[in-house]
Write an enzyme that holds these catalytic residues in place. Structure first.
Site, mmCIF file in Angstrom:
data_model
loop_
_atom_site.group_PDB
_atom_site.id
_atom_site.type_symbol
_atom_site.label_atom_id
_atom_site.label_comp_id
_atom_site.label_asym_id
_atom_site.label_seq_id
_atom_site.Cartn_x
_atom_site.Cartn_y
_atom_site.Cartn_z
ATOM 1 N N ASP A 153 29.278 20.827 114.180
ATOM 2 C CA ASP A 153 29.343 21.096 112.752
ATOM 3 C C ASP A 153 30.749 21.577 112.449
ATOM 4 O OD1 ASP A 153 27.532 20.965 110.336
ATOM 5 O OD2 ASP A 153 28.555 22.875 110.030
ATOM 6 N N TYR B 128 39.135 14.552 106.072
ATOM 7 C CA TYR B 128 40.268 15.173 105.393
ATOM 8 C C TYR B 128 41.588 15.015 106.162
ATOM 9 C CZ TYR B 128 36.601 17.470 102.619
ATOM 10 O OH TYR B 128 35.525 17.724 101.784
#
Ligand code: ITT
Length: 203
Positions: free
Chosen positions: A71, A158
């Site tokens: 995560d 990103y």
């Protein structure tokens, strides 16, 4: 055969982890090979909580297999730590990476943050589980600056916006080997590796 299943459907994560683990496992696969396994609701308030939700639910469904979840996300200081645990759905449920990057650039422009005020970090928690129970978890982070525009087509998410500390180019521009040498995921995996080596030795 020594097999590690990554509890993700993000093949980019799996590719990076596979490259960083080298030949520690005979096979490193992910949940794209198990379409019947449902994705759990990631309603934890931290990366660690969501990593645990993912590793425990997948390992319960995969009975006996060694499972590791990832995560991860981006925290931007000028945005109060956003997108954080909401990184994957920053621009809404089902948002694409491009949608999320566009929203981040717009939020940063609105904030007026420039130069070093655009500081942030990628974070990653790797959770290792077997038979539905977490065995261990490891975290890693890499500090950096958010660029004013997208640069480079490498990596994912990103990456075209993130310039890691000590570099002038984004993760989207830097070679994969450079990212994999210093990323949040690499730093978490360096710790997880010690544990995985012990586990794979007895497998
Ligand atoms: P799984 O839950 O199936 O693992 P996911 O992509 O939804 O896949 P997360 O919930 O952990 O994973 O969300 C991670 C978010 O952070 C997502 O928007 C990624 O694009 C971004 N992210 C994580 N690591 C990154 C990296 O190394 N480079 C660029 N973006 C990254």
């Amino acid at each position: 055969m020594k097999r590690l299943i990554i509890a993700t459907r993000n093949a980019h994560k799996t590719d990076e982890i596979r490259a960083m683990l080298g030949d520690l496992f005979d096979e490193v696969t992910d949940l794209n090979a198990f379409p019947e396994i449902p994705s759990p609701v990631e309603d934890g308030v931290s990366f660690a909580a969501n990593a645990r939700i993912k590793s425990e639910s997948a390992s319960e469904a995969l009975g006996g297999a060694m499972v590791m979840s990832d995560d991860s996300g981006l925290e931007v200081d000028a945005l109060g730590g956003a997108p954080g645990v909401f990184s994957a759905r920053y621009a809404g449920e089902g948002a694409s990476d491009a949608d999320n990057r566009a929203k981040l650039l717009a939020a940063l422009a609105k904030s007026g943050a420039r130069g070093k005020a655009r500081a942030g970090r990628f974070r990653c928690v790797l959770s290792i589980a077997k038979d539905g129970a977490e065995i261990a978890a490891f975290d890693g982070a890499v500090e950096g600056i958010l660029a004013n525009e997208e640069k480079g087509g490498g990596g994912f998410g990103y990456d075209p916006l993130f310039i890691p500390e000590g570099h002038c180019e984004t993760f989207g521009q830097l070679p994969a080997e450079v990212k994999n040498g210093l990323s949040h995921r690499a730093r978490a995996l360096a710790q997880a590796r010690v544990h995985l080596e012990q586990v794979s030795a007895v497998a």
